[in-house]
Design an enzyme around this catalytic site. Structure first.
Site, PDB file in Angstrom:
ATOM      1  N   HIS A 249       0.847  -1.148  -0.032  1.00 44.83           N
ATOM      2  CA  HIS A 249       0.094   0.100   0.050  1.00 44.83           C
ATOM      3  C   HIS A 249       0.877   1.147   0.256  1.00 44.83           C
ATOM      4  O   HIS A 249       1.985   1.184   0.866  1.00 44.83           O
ATOM      5  CB  HIS A 249      -0.880  -0.017   1.284  1.00 44.83           C
ATOM      6  CG  HIS A 249      -2.120   0.941   1.269  1.00 44.83           C
ATOM      7  ND1 HIS A 249      -1.918   2.476   1.225  1.00 44.83           N
ATOM      8  CD2 HIS A 249      -3.411   0.900   1.117  1.00 44.83           C
ATOM      9  CE1 HIS A 249      -2.943   2.860   1.329  1.00 44.83           C
ATOM     10  NE2 HIS A 249      -4.030   1.895   1.053  1.00 44.83           N
ATOM     11  N   ARG A 269      -6.860  10.385   0.013  1.00 46.24           N
ATOM     12  CA  ARG A 269      -6.478  10.944  -1.335  1.00 46.24           C
ATOM     13  C   ARG A 269      -7.974  11.118  -2.134  1.00 46.24           C
ATOM     14  O   ARG A 269      -8.114  11.927  -3.055  1.00 46.24           O
ATOM     15  CB  ARG A 269      -5.508  10.136  -2.311  1.00 46.24           C
ATOM     16  CG  ARG A 269      -4.048  10.286  -1.935  1.00 46.24           C
ATOM     17  CD  ARG A 269      -3.250   9.229  -2.335  1.00 46.24           C
ATOM     18  NE  ARG A 269      -3.087   7.985  -1.466  1.00 46.24           N
ATOM     19  CZ  ARG A 269      -3.121   6.729  -2.095  1.00 46.24           C
ATOM     20  NH1 ARG A 269      -3.200   6.519  -3.318  1.00 46.24           N
ATOM     21  NH2 ARG A 269      -3.346   5.501  -1.273  1.00 46.24           N
TER      22      ARG A 269
END
Ligand code: FAD
Length: 634
Positions: A249, A269
């Site tokens: 990740h 995000r």
């Protein structure tokens, strides 16, 4: 030797995360008596940690979304290595599984019109993740547990015993599957608090044990993720596929050292956060690969407009699939543009109001405040890649979740194929429900068709018992442990992190395999003192052989695949190779050694193939294969 308690059920489900609970519910609703076994406390499974949401094309936020779009996104995210049938079932059934959760009592966040709210995530063309703030996994587990309690109440009314047909054994670790000939016959293990041995007799067993992250040093995964299900399946004669594909990740915490690896959800995000290097540059624009060039914005203005007008602008490159973002961060740090603690900056503070951040990302706010003394509404976070998810896993039959071993089923992160070379965020929670449900049904159907129940032999129980006792006997026979479980675990994690991590090279992986072979000799020499009650050294000694076996599978497969694709990045073979798309790598156990094999990738069904434009397929497929496309047939 020590006493063994025996229990008999129709179905034993190993794992109480989303996949295991959904499988247990389905099997019980089909009239089977079910035991759920979990290593940790009930409700503490890994699923509870899921933050961002569950992907399902309900079309609430954008009515143009549907299963075909979700299917295409999933295949793109996996760089077309996915098992297409699994991706099809997943895309088609995810919405039903989410709506069904509401009937179990789930309370999702809402749109102003009162529909289930859906948020943006990397690689998903439309806002698709149903969520509860950034605590979606908690709600998922809470809801499934509530459904289990309600089924137990029905059983209470009917049989007078709420545990008659569905019983949870928590803090129970399975160490061995038991077979009768070819077929599975049960599972053996111990209760963590007492060390009591228990043998479960069952003609159907569902593995739902989750992932493997604890083989790596920096990981978002918790202590439970030692690859037990992967190793149990291998030892029982099933095959693992795609083990070279491990997801790093892009955003884990990098500071302070004690929390390094803990996840920073992609929702930061999705909700407007951007990545910057030490020069203040929003660097992701430089990392849009050719295959995705048309879908991503090339400048900040367009990227920022997308958040309010997604139909007329392209997506910000911060929302590329995870493998792309993780590699970009890795490269920025390597080239000297990293943050003080060796990551990059993730900034939402300068882009969204304090109120927005604390409402949409409450866990992230508290996580940084408490663990790093950083106020994410005022300053940027420091983040870097962390081992997060394993795409590889047990090979299953897509429709039934059956493995190659009769009676053995697998669902959730422990199963392989669905996500190909890289999983999209949000596609795991949906995977758990879709294939958990199918595994429960598969097990029930298998039992209905079964003639003659398999039996658990005394020899099989004795062998499982001896294997579990081995760390104690090693200690008493030699009068002292020659090896220490914690030391070996650290060596294993360091080896995988440094030599089979996010960027790979042949010489490093060969070195890793050498070190793993040494560890294979040393692990049986681990000695443990003390009793069987709550003895973490003993638990780790038993987990270690599973972690080692899984690590060997990852390393041999990663060395063999001479291309870069999704979660597998080779420094020495940086390009994606269309011919390698046709090859799947598998691992099996032969004479107790991991053996690597090749198998062909089955061709996608014609109607699914035709969902893609020929121009896009050309980026992934060989010329020979493209002839079957509708556009090629006139
Ligand atoms: P788990 O939920 O991990 O359950 C495994 C179970 O197996 C546990 O009960 C464990 O105790 C048990 N078990 C293991 N070994 C044994 C054994 N030997 N004997 C008995 N029991 C055993 N995915 C998304 O889709 N959306 C997200 O927003 C998201 N966020 C995430 C955030 C974090 C921090 C992490 C780590 C992952 C996230 N993921 C997300 C991924 C997703 O949460 C996992 O892939 C998923 O929960 C795995 O579910 P599972 O049911 O397969 O396994």
């Amino acid at each position: 030797g020590p006493a063994v308690v025996h229990h008999t059920y129709d179905v034993v489900v190993i794992g109480a995360g989303g996949a295991g609970l959904r499988a247990a519910i389905e099997a019980r609703m089909r009239g089977k008596r079910v035991a759920i076994l979990s290593k940790s406390l009930f409700g503490k499974a890994h699923t509870v940690m899921a933050e961002g949401g569950i992907a399902a094309s309900m079309g609430n936020a954008n009515s143009r979304d549907n299963w075909e779009v979700h299917y295409r996104d999933t295949m793109r995210g996996g760089k077309f290595l996915n098992n297409w049938r699994m991706a099809e079932l997943h895309a088609k059934e995810a919405p039903q599984r989410v709506w069904e959760l509401e009937t179990y009592g789930a309370l999702f966040d809402r749109t102003p019109e009162g529909k289930i709210s859906q948020r943006n995530f990397g690689g998903h063309q439309f806002p698709r993740l149903a969520h509860v703030g950034d605590r979606t996994g908690l709600e998922l587990i809470r809801t499934l547990q509530q459904k289990i309690v309600s089924l137990q109440q029905e059983d209470q009314a009917r049989t007078g015993d709420h545990e008659s047909d569905l019983r949870v054994f928590h803090e129970f670790t399975v160490t061995e599957l038991i077979k009768d000939g070819d077929r599975v016959a049960g599972a053996f293990g111990y209760r963590r608090p007492t060390g009591e041995y228990v043998c479960f007799h069952a003609a159907a067993v569902v593995l739902a044990t989750g992932g493997i992250g604890k083989s790596f040093k920096v990981t978002s995964n918790s202590w439970e993720y030692t690859g037990d299900g992967h190793a149990l399946a291998l030892r029982a004669g099933a095959r693992l596929i795609n083990m070279e594909f491990v997801q790093f990740h892009p955003t884990g915490m990098v500071w302070p050292p004690s929390v390094k690896g803990i996840l920073v959800t992609e929702s930061v995000r999705g909700d407007g956060g951007v990545l910057k290097n030490s020069e203040g540059e929003r660097f992701m624009f430089r990392y849009i690969p050719d295959v995705f060039r048309e879908q991503y914005a090339t400048n900040e203005d367009e990227a920022d407009r997308w958040y309010t007008d997604a139909d007329n602008n392209r997506r910000p490159p911060e929302l590329l699939p995870r493998d792309e973002v993780a590699r970009a961060i890795n490269n920025e740090v390597k080239e000297g543009r990293g943050s003080p603690a060796g990551g990059v900056f993730l900034d939402i503070a300068s882009r969204r109001t304090t109120e927005f951040i604390t409402k949409r990302l409450p866990s992230m706010y508290h996580q940084f405040k408490e663990l790093a003394d950083v106020d994410i509404t005022a300053e940027p976070m420091e983040v870097g890649p962390t081992c997060h998810y394993v795409m590889g896993g047990i090979e299953v039959e897509p429709d039934t979740a059956a493995t190659a071993v009769p009676g053995l089923f697998a669902a959730g992160e422990v199963a392989g194929g669905m996500h190909g070379s890289n999983r999209l965020g949000g596609n795991s929670l949906s995977d758990l429900l879709v294939f958990g449900c199918r595994a429960g049904a598969g097990a029930a159907d298998y039992l209905d068709a079964l003639s003659g129940a398999p039996a658990v032999s005394d020899e099989a129980v004795d062998a499982a018992l001896a294997a579990a006792e081995r760390p104690f006997t090693a200690m008493s026979e030699r009068g002292g442990g020659e090896e220490n479980a914690y030391t070996l675990h650290q060596e294993l994690q360091q080896t995988m992190n440094d030599l089979v991590g996010i960027i790979r090279r042949a010489d490093e992986m060969e070195m890793a395999l050498k070190r793993l072979a040494e560890l294979r000799d040393r692990i049986p020499r681990v000695g443990v003192s003390g009793g069987r009650a709550y003895n973490p050294g003993w638990h780790l000694a038993l987990d270690l052989r599973n972690m080692l076996m899984v690590s060997e599978c990852i390393a041999v497969s990663a060395l063999e695949r001479q291309e870069s694709r999704g979660g597998h990045t080779r420094d020495d073979y940086p390009a994606m190779d269309e011919n390698w798309r046709l090859e799947l790598l598998n691992c099996s156990l032969v004479d107790d050694e991991v053996e690597l094999g090749h198998q062909p990738q089955p061709a996608m069904r014609a109607d699914l193939f035709d969902l893609f434009e020929l121009d896009e397929l050309k980026k992934y497929y060989t010329g020979d294969e493209l002839g079957g496309h509708r556009a090629g047939q006139g």
